[in-house]
Design a protein around this motif. Structure first.
Motif: not given
Length: 186
Positions: A78-80, A104-105, A113-117, A135-136
């Motif tokens: 959960a760490q940004k 973001a958490t 929320t992830y940025h997936n590349r 987002p998950l």
């Protein structure tokens, strides 16, 4: 995804009727003995209201004594700034890489929320790249069991890493819920 499913089915002599629909409000006029939501797909519903609507929709499309199977998982971190990297071989000299960065958490709404590349490589050359906001939502084990029960499901079995009835003991395990839509009393 549907094209891949059709191709796999056709190679086995099967001709499924597949549809791409919103799992929160689909209506297809038939019921099923089982509905299976594979690993993590349910977590893409990033709001509790959407999750409840999807569970009601699944319930309405199950036959009496039908089963719902849903896989979920807990967040790795959960760490940004947390980064996870994976690779997938997609063919001879072809590779897809995925880099997931936690941006973001929201601990109150239980959403990461992830940025997936994504990168597509062939013979060492980069062919394409894609960036996706992802987002998950996550659920505690008992919290999800209560959501299923509140929807009307009974006989809820919780399993860890596909070992039927083995309750999770580690947050890295895949958690499977199997729940039954009861028959109507006569």
């Amino acid at each position: 995804m549907l094209q891949l499913a059709v191709a796999n089915c056709q190679s086995r002599g099967l001709t499924p009727n597949l549809s791409k629909l919103d799992m929160t409000d689909f209506a297809i006029g038939q019921v099923y003995d089982a509905i299976i939501i594979p690993t993590g797909s349910f977590l893409l519903l990033d709001q509790l209201a959407k999750a409840k609507a999807a569970l009601r929709c699944f319930y309405g499309h199950l036959a009496e004594n039908g089963r719902l199977l849903v896989d979920i998982f807990l967040p790795e971190a959960a760490q940004k700034g947390f980064i996870n990297k994976r690779t997938f071989v997609s063919g001879p000299d072809e590779l897809i890489t995925l880099e997931e960065t936690l941006v973001a958490t929201d601990a109150i709404q239980q959403v990461n929320t992830y940025h997936n590349r994504y990168e597509q490589w062939q013979s060492g050359a980069l062919l394409a790249t894609e960036l996706e906001l992802f987002p998950l939502k996550w659920y505690g084990v008992e919290e999800f069991r209560l959501l299923l029960a509140a929807t009307g499901f009974t006989e809820i079995t919780i399993s860890a890493n596909y070992h039927y009835g083995h309750y999770p003991t580690d947050p890295s395990q895949t958690i499977t819920f199997e729940a039954k839509k009861p028959a109507r009393p006569e």
